[in-house]
Scaffold this motif. Structure first.
Motif, PDB file in Angstrom:
ATOM      1  N   ASP A  66      66.325   1.612  91.566  1.00 25.80           N
ATOM      2  CA  ASP A  66      64.814   1.626  91.606  1.00 25.80           C
ATOM      3  C   ASP A  66      64.738   1.713  93.375  1.00 25.80           C
ATOM      4  O   ASP A  66      63.450   1.804  93.697  1.00 25.80           O
ATOM      5  N   ALA A  67      65.646   1.563  94.202  1.00 22.39           N
ATOM      6  CA  ALA A  67      65.583   1.459  95.489  1.00 22.39           C
ATOM      7  C   ALA A  67      65.152   2.729  96.501  1.00 22.39           C
ATOM      8  O   ALA A  67      66.126   3.232  96.942  1.00 22.39           O
ATOM      9  N   PHE A  68      64.226   3.405  95.749  1.00 20.23           N
ATOM     10  CA  PHE A  68      63.967   4.800  96.511  1.00 20.23           C
ATOM     11  C   PHE A  68      62.340   4.597  96.437  1.00 20.23           C
ATOM     12  O   PHE A  68      61.488   4.002  95.786  1.00 20.23           O
ATOM     13  N   VAL A  69      61.790   5.585  97.313  1.00 19.03           N
ATOM     14  CA  VAL A  69      60.411   5.866  97.031  1.00 19.03           C
ATOM     15  C   VAL A  69      60.443   7.603  97.335  1.00 19.03           C
ATOM     16  O   VAL A  69      60.747   8.011  98.377  1.00 19.03           O
ATOM     17  N   LEU A  70      59.579   8.117  96.543  1.00 20.07           N
ATOM     18  CA  LEU A  70      59.095   9.407  96.622  1.00 20.07           C
ATOM     19  C   LEU A  70      57.585   9.467  97.000  1.00 20.07           C
ATOM     20  O   LEU A  70      56.788   8.754  96.403  1.00 20.07           O
ATOM     21  N   ALA A  71      57.132  10.094  98.081  1.00 21.67           N
ATOM     22  CA  ALA A  71      55.954   9.668  98.585  1.00 21.67           C
ATOM     23  C   ALA A  71      55.065  11.120  98.828  1.00 21.67           C
ATOM     24  O   ALA A  71      55.606  12.304  98.634  1.00 21.67           O
ATOM     25  N   ALA A  72      53.908  10.699  99.202  1.00 21.75           N
ATOM     26  CA  ALA A  72      52.860  11.965  99.756  1.00 21.75           C
ATOM     27  C   ALA A  72      52.336  11.431 100.912  1.00 21.75           C
ATOM     28  O   ALA A  72      51.992  10.257 100.933  1.00 21.75           O
TER      29      ALA A  72
ATOM     30  N   TRP B   4      59.058   2.778 108.864  1.00 18.37           N
ATOM     31  CA  TRP B   4      58.526   1.210 108.534  1.00 18.37           C
ATOM     32  C   TRP B   4      58.463   1.414 106.988  1.00 18.37           C
ATOM     33  O   TRP B   4      57.539   2.261 106.507  1.00 18.37           O
ATOM     34  N   PHE B   5      58.897   0.432 106.289  1.00 17.79           N
ATOM     35  CA  PHE B   5      58.644   0.357 104.822  1.00 17.79           C
ATOM     36  C   PHE B   5      57.764  -0.868 104.624  1.00 17.79           C
ATOM     37  O   PHE B   5      58.318  -1.950 104.530  1.00 17.79           O
ATOM     38  N   PHE B   6      56.717  -0.770 103.900  1.00 17.83           N
ATOM     39  CA  PHE B   6      55.710  -1.888 103.754  1.00 17.83           C
ATOM     40  C   PHE B   6      55.645  -1.885 102.080  1.00 17.83           C
ATOM     41  O   PHE B   6      55.828  -1.064 101.259  1.00 17.83           O
ATOM     42  N   VAL B   7      55.757  -3.153 101.571  1.00 18.58           N
ATOM     43  CA  VAL B   7      55.956  -3.610 100.245  1.00 18.58           C
ATOM     44  C   VAL B   7      54.492  -4.704  99.758  1.00 18.58           C
ATOM     45  O   VAL B   7      53.959  -5.048 100.662  1.00 18.58           O
TER      46      VAL B   7
ATOM     47  N   LEU C 255      52.740   7.522 104.521  1.00 15.21           N
ATOM     48  CA  LEU C 255      52.931   8.206 103.393  1.00 15.21           C
ATOM     49  C   LEU C 255      52.849   7.104 102.119  1.00 15.21           C
ATOM     50  O   LEU C 255      53.453   5.883 102.440  1.00 15.21           O
ATOM     51  N   ASN C 256      52.116   7.433 101.215  1.00 17.67           N
ATOM     52  CA  ASN C 256      52.144   6.644 100.126  1.00 17.67           C
ATOM     53  C   ASN C 256      52.956   6.805  99.033  1.00 17.67           C
ATOM     54  O   ASN C 256      53.297   8.147  98.741  1.00 17.67           O
ATOM     55  N   ASN C 257      53.329   5.637  98.332  1.00 16.93           N
ATOM     56  CA  ASN C 257      54.412   5.913  97.429  1.00 16.93           C
ATOM     57  C   ASN C 257      53.746   6.693  95.890  1.00 16.93           C
ATOM     58  O   ASN C 257      52.376   6.695  95.645  1.00 16.93           O
ATOM     59  N   VAL C 258      54.477   7.524  95.455  1.00 12.31           N
ATOM     60  CA  VAL C 258      54.396   8.247  94.196  1.00 12.31           C
ATOM     61  C   VAL C 258      55.040   7.942  93.097  1.00 12.31           C
ATOM     62  O   VAL C 258      54.737   7.566  92.017  1.00 12.31           O
ATOM     63  N   GLN C 259      56.460   7.371  93.491  1.00  7.07           N
ATOM     64  CA  GLN C 259      57.382   7.127  92.445  1.00  7.07           C
ATOM     65  C   GLN C 259      58.352   6.344  93.430  1.00  7.07           C
ATOM     66  O   GLN C 259      58.647   6.293  94.429  1.00  7.07           O
ATOM     67  N   GLY C 260      58.989   5.032  92.531  1.00  9.00           N
ATOM     68  CA  GLY C 260      60.076   4.452  92.889  1.00  9.00           C
ATOM     69  C   GLY C 260      59.600   2.820  93.587  1.00  9.00           C
ATOM     70  O   GLY C 260      58.314   2.774  93.607  1.00  9.00           O
ATOM     71  N   ALA C 261      60.450   1.921  93.660  1.00  9.12           N
ATOM     72  CA  ALA C 261      60.070   0.551  93.782  1.00  9.12           C
ATOM     73  C   ALA C 261      60.499   0.234  95.211  1.00  9.12           C
ATOM     74  O   ALA C 261      60.358  -1.150  95.678  1.00  9.12           O
ATOM     75  N   LEU C 262      60.926   1.074  96.155  1.00 13.64           N
ATOM     76  CA  LEU C 262      61.461   0.678  97.523  1.00 13.64           C
ATOM     77  C   LEU C 262      60.257   0.206  98.384  1.00 13.64           C
ATOM     78  O   LEU C 262      60.513  -0.890  99.101  1.00 13.64           O
ATOM     79  N   ALA C 263      59.055   0.923  98.339  1.00 13.32           N
ATOM     80  CA  ALA C 263      57.986   0.350  99.208  1.00 13.32           C
ATOM     81  C   ALA C 263      56.504   1.170  98.669  1.00 13.32           C
ATOM     82  O   ALA C 263      56.688   2.071  97.768  1.00 13.32           O
ATOM     83  N   LYS C 264      55.581   0.565  99.066  1.00 12.79           N
ATOM     84  CA  LYS C 264      54.298   1.186  98.661  1.00 12.79           C
ATOM     85  C   LYS C 264      53.774   2.051  99.811  1.00 12.79           C
ATOM     86  O   LYS C 264      53.061   3.153  99.322  1.00 12.79           O
ATOM     87  N   THR C 265      54.071   1.751 101.080  1.00  8.24           N
ATOM     88  CA  THR C 265      53.783   2.627 102.072  1.00  8.24           C
ATOM     89  C   THR C 265      54.871   2.913 103.095  1.00  8.24           C
ATOM     90  O   THR C 265      55.618   2.016 103.342  1.00  8.24           O
ATOM     91  N   VAL C 266      55.047   4.204 103.496  1.00  4.50           N
ATOM     92  CA  VAL C 266      56.052   4.373 104.612  1.00  4.50           C
ATOM     93  C   VAL C 266      55.480   5.038 105.947  1.00  4.50           C
ATOM     94  O   VAL C 266      54.373   5.739 105.992  1.00  4.50           O
TER      95      VAL C 266
END
Ligand SMILES: *[C@@H]1O[C@H](CO)[C@@H](O)[C@H](O)[C@H]1NC(C)=O
Ligand SMILES: *[C@@H]1O[C@H](CO)[C@@H](O)[C@H](O)[C@H]1NC(C)=O
Length: 225
Positions: free
Chosen positions: A156-162, A222-225, A181-192
């Motif tokens: 799950d340590a990925f983020v597909l973002a928009a 930067w990856f924010f959770v 960039l905001n999370n669309v899929q994955g558990a790595l981060a909510k915001t990049v």
């Protein structure tokens, strides 16, 4: 006899561990806590914003290429990117930090140096993961993905973002935009966030029909959770 041996071993171990815990901790080179840190945005903008109640978990120095295709109008359009991200969490509060994308960019232009360094390092413990593009979940277009599944040993340590917001690089128009960039899929981060960008912009025009180009760049992510 046996119990005497066991207890002397225990006494020795206890003595050792009390000495060991009195020694300063060895320096860490990766995996440092960045929860109290974050990107610095230009003060004159409101487009990029650290999400309330969210903290940074990873900071990665990215180096790679931005790809572009030539449109019929004779201008370049973004066609994704390929980059590798390295853990710079343990130097994130040093003065060196802000210079890292520039340094990574100049090193990267010596491609042979980089390839021999990575061969020497083999599986590099500093490598957080890969950044690349995949088909968007809608089936049309492409989406940025950050894949840390190997370093975090989790599927799950990925983020597909928009893309949520962008600003021009305050360091000049030769650098790609800073992004949220905001999370669309994955558990790595909510915001990049992509900030402190170095280079990566295409030439102003192209000949329609010409091949895809890859423009080297570096940036801080930067990856924010
Ligand atoms: C903020 O300042 C930078 C230069 O310091 C400038 O390039 C940019 O256009 C400004 N942005 C806004 C939104 O005023
Ligand atoms: C971008 O270019 C690199 C080589 O420069 C290539 O490996 C990669 O597949 C390209 N990606 C896309 C989405 O075209």
């Amino acid at each position: 006899m046996r119990s005497f041996m066991t207890s002397s071993v225990l006494v020795a171990l206890a003595a050792f561990s009390s000495v060991a815990s009195a020694l300063p901790a060895p320096p860490k080179f990766f995996g440092c806590d960045v929860s109290k840190l974050g990107p610095t945005f230009p003060t004159n903008q409101t487009a990029l914003a650290k999400p309330a109640g969210s903290t940074a978990k990873f900071v990665g120095l990215g180096a790679g290429v931005q790809n572009y295709t030539c449109t019929d109008a004779g201008t370049y359009a973004s066609a994704g990117a390929v980059a590798q991200l390295y853990d710079v969490s343990c130097i994130a509060s040093t003065p060196l930090f802000k210079m890292l994308p520039d340094m990574a960019f100049s090193l990267q232009s010596r491609a042979s140096a980089i390839s021999s360094i990575s061969k020497t390092l083999g599986s590099n413990p500093l490598k957080l993961g890969d950044h690349y593009f995949v088909t968007a979940p809608s089936g049309t277009g492409i989406s940025p993905k950050f894949d840390f599944t190997a370093s975090q040993k989790s599927a799950d340590a990925f983020v597909l973002a928009a893309k949520a917001a962008n600003i021009a690089s305050p360091a000049g128009s030769a650098n790609v935009d800073w992004l949220q960039l905001n999370n669309v899929q994955g558990a790595l981060a909510k915001t990049v966030f992509r900030v402190d960008t170095k280079a990566g912009q295409p030439p102003a025009s192209c000949t329609p029909g010409s091949a895809l180009i890859s423009v080297p760049y570096a940036a801080m992510y930067w990856f924010f959770v």
